[in-house]
Structures are given as structure tokens and as C-alpha cells.
Design a protein around this motif. Sequence first.
Motif, PDB file in Angstrom:
ATOM      1  N   GLN A  97       0.538 -10.933 -14.166  1.00 33.08           N
ATOM      2  CA  GLN A  97       0.735  -9.530 -13.835  1.00 33.08           C
ATOM      3  C   GLN A  97       0.653  -8.677 -15.088  1.00 33.08           C
ATOM      4  O   GLN A  97       1.200  -9.038 -16.130  1.00 33.08           O
ATOM      5  N   GLU A  98      -0.040  -7.545 -14.958  1.00 38.32           N
ATOM      6  CA  GLU A  98      -0.196  -6.614 -16.073  1.00 38.32           C
ATOM      7  C   GLU A  98       0.233  -5.225 -15.622  1.00 38.32           C
ATOM      8  O   GLU A  98      -0.586  -4.442 -15.149  1.00 38.32           O
ATOM      9  N   PHE A  99       1.518  -4.971 -15.726  1.00 38.50           N
ATOM     10  CA  PHE A  99       2.063  -3.669 -15.345  1.00 38.50           C
ATOM     11  C   PHE A  99       1.718  -2.650 -16.404  1.00 38.50           C
ATOM     12  O   PHE A  99       1.579  -2.998 -17.576  1.00 38.50           O
ATOM     13  N   PRO A 100       1.617  -1.381 -16.037  1.00 35.61           N
ATOM     14  CA  PRO A 100       1.783  -0.793 -14.713  1.00 35.61           C
ATOM     15  C   PRO A 100       0.522  -0.943 -13.867  1.00 35.61           C
ATOM     16  O   PRO A 100      -0.579  -1.129 -14.389  1.00 35.61           O
ATOM     17  N   TYR A 101       0.706  -0.839 -12.560  1.00 34.35           N
ATOM     18  CA  TYR A 101      -0.398  -0.844 -11.611  1.00 34.35           C
ATOM     19  C   TYR A 101      -0.530   0.544 -11.019  1.00 34.35           C
ATOM     20  O   TYR A 101       0.432   1.097 -10.504  1.00 34.35           O
ATOM     21  N   GLY A 102      -1.731   1.080 -11.075  1.00 28.65           N
ATOM     22  CA  GLY A 102      -1.978   2.422 -10.549  1.00 28.65           C
ATOM     23  C   GLY A 102      -2.396   2.447  -9.103  1.00 28.65           C
ATOM     24  O   GLY A 102      -2.315   3.484  -8.448  1.00 28.65           O
ATOM     25  N   THR A 103      -2.870   1.296  -8.595  1.00 25.75           N
ATOM     26  CA  THR A 103      -3.335   1.222  -7.210  1.00 25.75           C
ATOM     27  C   THR A 103      -2.915  -0.102  -6.587  1.00 25.75           C
ATOM     28  O   THR A 103      -2.724  -1.100  -7.299  1.00 25.75           O
ATOM     29  N   PRO A 104      -2.803  -0.132  -5.257  1.00 19.85           N
ATOM     30  CA  PRO A 104      -2.487  -1.402  -4.594  1.00 19.85           C
ATOM     31  C   PRO A 104      -3.586  -2.435  -4.839  1.00 19.85           C
ATOM     32  O   PRO A 104      -3.311  -3.620  -5.010  1.00 19.85           O
ATOM     33  N   GLU A 105      -4.825  -1.996  -4.888  1.00 23.07           N
ATOM     34  CA  GLU A 105      -5.944  -2.926  -5.077  1.00 23.07           C
ATOM     35  C   GLU A 105      -5.857  -3.651  -6.419  1.00 23.07           C
ATOM     36  O   GLU A 105      -6.129  -4.854  -6.498  1.00 23.07           O
ATOM     37  N   ALA A 106      -5.473  -2.940  -7.466  1.00 21.50           N
ATOM     38  CA  ALA A 106      -5.345  -3.568  -8.790  1.00 21.50           C
ATOM     39  C   ALA A 106      -4.260  -4.636  -8.784  1.00 21.50           C
ATOM     40  O   ALA A 106      -4.442  -5.726  -9.340  1.00 21.50           O
ATOM     41  N   LEU A 107      -3.142  -4.341  -8.141  1.00 23.10           N
ATOM     42  CA  LEU A 107      -2.049  -5.309  -8.030  1.00 23.10           C
ATOM     43  C   LEU A 107      -2.500  -6.534  -7.239  1.00 23.10           C
ATOM     44  O   LEU A 107      -2.306  -7.676  -7.674  1.00 23.10           O
ATOM     45  N   VAL A 108      -3.124  -6.308  -6.109  1.00 21.61           N
ATOM     46  CA  VAL A 108      -3.562  -7.411  -5.244  1.00 21.61           C
ATOM     47  C   VAL A 108      -4.641  -8.245  -5.938  1.00 21.61           C
ATOM     48  O   VAL A 108      -4.635  -9.470  -5.842  1.00 21.61           O
ATOM     49  N   VAL A 123       7.492  -3.564  -7.101  1.00 25.74           N
ATOM     50  CA  VAL A 123       6.800  -4.370  -6.097  1.00 25.74           C
ATOM     51  C   VAL A 123       7.793  -4.832  -5.042  1.00 25.74           C
ATOM     52  O   VAL A 123       7.563  -4.672  -3.840  1.00 25.74           O
ATOM     53  N   VAL A 124       8.916  -5.383  -5.472  1.00 28.21           N
ATOM     54  CA  VAL A 124       9.918  -5.913  -4.543  1.00 28.21           C
ATOM     55  C   VAL A 124      10.420  -4.833  -3.596  1.00 28.21           C
ATOM     56  O   VAL A 124      10.564  -5.074  -2.401  1.00 28.21           O
ATOM     57  N   SER A 125      10.639  -3.634  -4.117  1.00 27.17           N
ATOM     58  CA  SER A 125      11.164  -2.564  -3.264  1.00 27.17           C
ATOM     59  C   SER A 125      10.154  -2.142  -2.198  1.00 27.17           C
ATOM     60  O   SER A 125      10.536  -1.583  -1.173  1.00 27.17           O
ATOM     61  N   ALA A 126       8.869  -2.421  -2.413  1.00 26.59           N
ATOM     62  CA  ALA A 126       7.839  -2.069  -1.429  1.00 26.59           C
ATOM     63  C   ALA A 126       7.716  -3.101  -0.317  1.00 26.59           C
ATOM     64  O   ALA A 126       7.213  -2.799   0.758  1.00 26.59           O
ATOM     65  N   LEU A 127       8.181  -4.319  -0.558  1.00 30.61           N
ATOM     66  CA  LEU A 127       8.006  -5.400   0.417  1.00 30.61           C
ATOM     67  C   LEU A 127       8.957  -5.249   1.592  1.00 30.61           C
ATOM     68  O   LEU A 127      10.122  -4.898   1.407  1.00 30.61           O
ATOM     69  N   PRO A 128       8.499  -5.542   2.797  1.00 31.14           N
ATOM     70  CA  PRO A 128       9.328  -5.332   3.990  1.00 31.14           C
ATOM     71  C   PRO A 128      10.643  -6.119   3.969  1.00 31.14           C
ATOM     72  O   PRO A 128      11.661  -5.603   4.410  1.00 31.14           O
ATOM     73  N   ASP A 129      10.631  -7.332   3.453  1.00 31.59           N
ATOM     74  CA  ASP A 129      11.854  -8.145   3.375  1.00 31.59           C
ATOM     75  C   ASP A 129      12.190  -8.503   1.934  1.00 31.59           C
ATOM     76  O   ASP A 129      12.779  -9.560   1.665  1.00 31.59           O
ATOM     77  N   GLY A 130      11.790  -7.652   1.015  1.00 26.71           N
ATOM     78  CA  GLY A 130      12.066  -7.902  -0.395  1.00 26.71           C
ATOM     79  C   GLY A 130      11.493  -9.245  -0.827  1.00 26.71           C
ATOM     80  O   GLY A 130      10.405  -9.634  -0.402  1.00 26.71           O
ATOM     81  N   GLU A 173       0.798  -1.228   0.000  1.00 27.70           N
ATOM     82  CA  GLU A 173       0.000   0.000   0.000  1.00 27.70           C
ATOM     83  C   GLU A 173       0.833   1.281   0.000  1.00 27.70           C
ATOM     84  O   GLU A 173       0.383   2.303  -0.513  1.00 27.70           O
ATOM     85  N   ASP A 174       2.038   1.237   0.538  1.00 31.03           N
ATOM     86  CA  ASP A 174       2.855   2.444   0.607  1.00 31.03           C
ATOM     87  C   ASP A 174       3.869   2.565  -0.526  1.00 31.03           C
ATOM     88  O   ASP A 174       4.730   3.444  -0.505  1.00 31.03           O
ATOM     89  N   ALA A 175       3.759   1.683  -1.525  1.00 27.80           N
ATOM     90  CA  ALA A 175       4.671   1.756  -2.673  1.00 27.80           C
ATOM     91  C   ALA A 175       4.396   3.032  -3.463  1.00 27.80           C
ATOM     92  O   ALA A 175       3.346   3.663  -3.315  1.00 27.80           O
ATOM     93  N   ASP A 176       5.340   3.419  -4.286  1.00 22.47           N
ATOM     94  CA  ASP A 176       5.160   4.583  -5.161  1.00 22.47           C
ATOM     95  C   ASP A 176       4.415   4.137  -6.414  1.00 22.47           C
ATOM     96  O   ASP A 176       4.949   3.374  -7.218  1.00 22.47           O
ATOM     97  N   TYR A 177       3.179   4.598  -6.551  1.00 27.88           N
ATOM     98  CA  TYR A 177       2.356   4.244  -7.705  1.00 27.88           C
ATOM     99  C   TYR A 177       2.393   5.359  -8.728  1.00 27.88           C
ATOM    100  O   TYR A 177       2.485   6.521  -8.353  1.00 27.88           O
ATOM    101  N   PRO A 178       2.360   5.024 -10.008  1.00 30.42           N
ATOM    102  CA  PRO A 178       2.172   3.681 -10.533  1.00 30.42           C
ATOM    103  C   PRO A 178       3.434   2.835 -10.405  1.00 30.42           C
ATOM    104  O   PRO A 178       4.549   3.353 -10.453  1.00 30.42           O
ATOM    105  N   ILE A 179       3.228   1.533 -10.230  1.00 25.40           N
ATOM    106  CA  ILE A 179       4.331   0.574 -10.221  1.00 25.40           C
ATOM    107  C   ILE A 179       4.485   0.079 -11.646  1.00 25.40           C
ATOM    108  O   ILE A 179       3.549  -0.460 -12.233  1.00 25.40           O
ATOM    109  N   GLU A 180       5.674   0.270 -12.188  1.00 21.41           N
ATOM    110  CA  GLU A 180       5.925  -0.038 -13.598  1.00 21.41           C
ATOM    111  C   GLU A 180       6.389  -1.468 -13.860  1.00 21.41           C
ATOM    112  O   GLU A 180       6.253  -1.959 -14.979  1.00 21.41           O
TER     113      GLU A 180
END
Length: 89
Positions: A65-76, A33-40, A21-28
Amino acid sequence: MTESTSDTEAQLREQFLAAVEDADYPIENEIGVVSALPDGMATRFEAGEFSMSAASIAAHLYTYQEFPYGTPEALVDDLIDGLRAEELI
């Protein structure tokens, strides 16, 4: 979908959203995604009998997966759909 499957899905959805949820969107791409995860890639997601690292999830779901993602909900949503399609939940 059984009750335990829906419980597992709900728990995973909550964990995935919290993780990205705190990643920088859009995620390209996957790196975003990996950089947003607490332990990569070592970040683990566990619910019910499901237990996988982010690396394992990525290996199973890269075609969903269909990048880019504009929201955490779309990614999830894509993660959950992929887990269902691969019969992992």
C-alpha cells in the motif's frame, strides 16, 4: 493468468471497488480504508476459492500500500497487485 484466476480477480476488483468507492478521498492511511468498509476489518471478500477478511488482507498486503490514495481505483489496483504478488490469486 488462468481463466478462473482472471474471473476471481474481476470479482474481487468489483467487490473492493464497491466497498471503498464511497470513502472520503484522499485516503491517508489504513484507518480511512477500514472506516469505509461495511463491516470494518471483519468485512469478507470472496470469489472462486478466495475468501479473506479485510483484516487478513491487510496483514498480507500492508507493504504493497502506498498512501495516500486519491481514487478508489488506485487503492484497488494496489490491492489486486499485492494479492497477485503474494500468489493469493
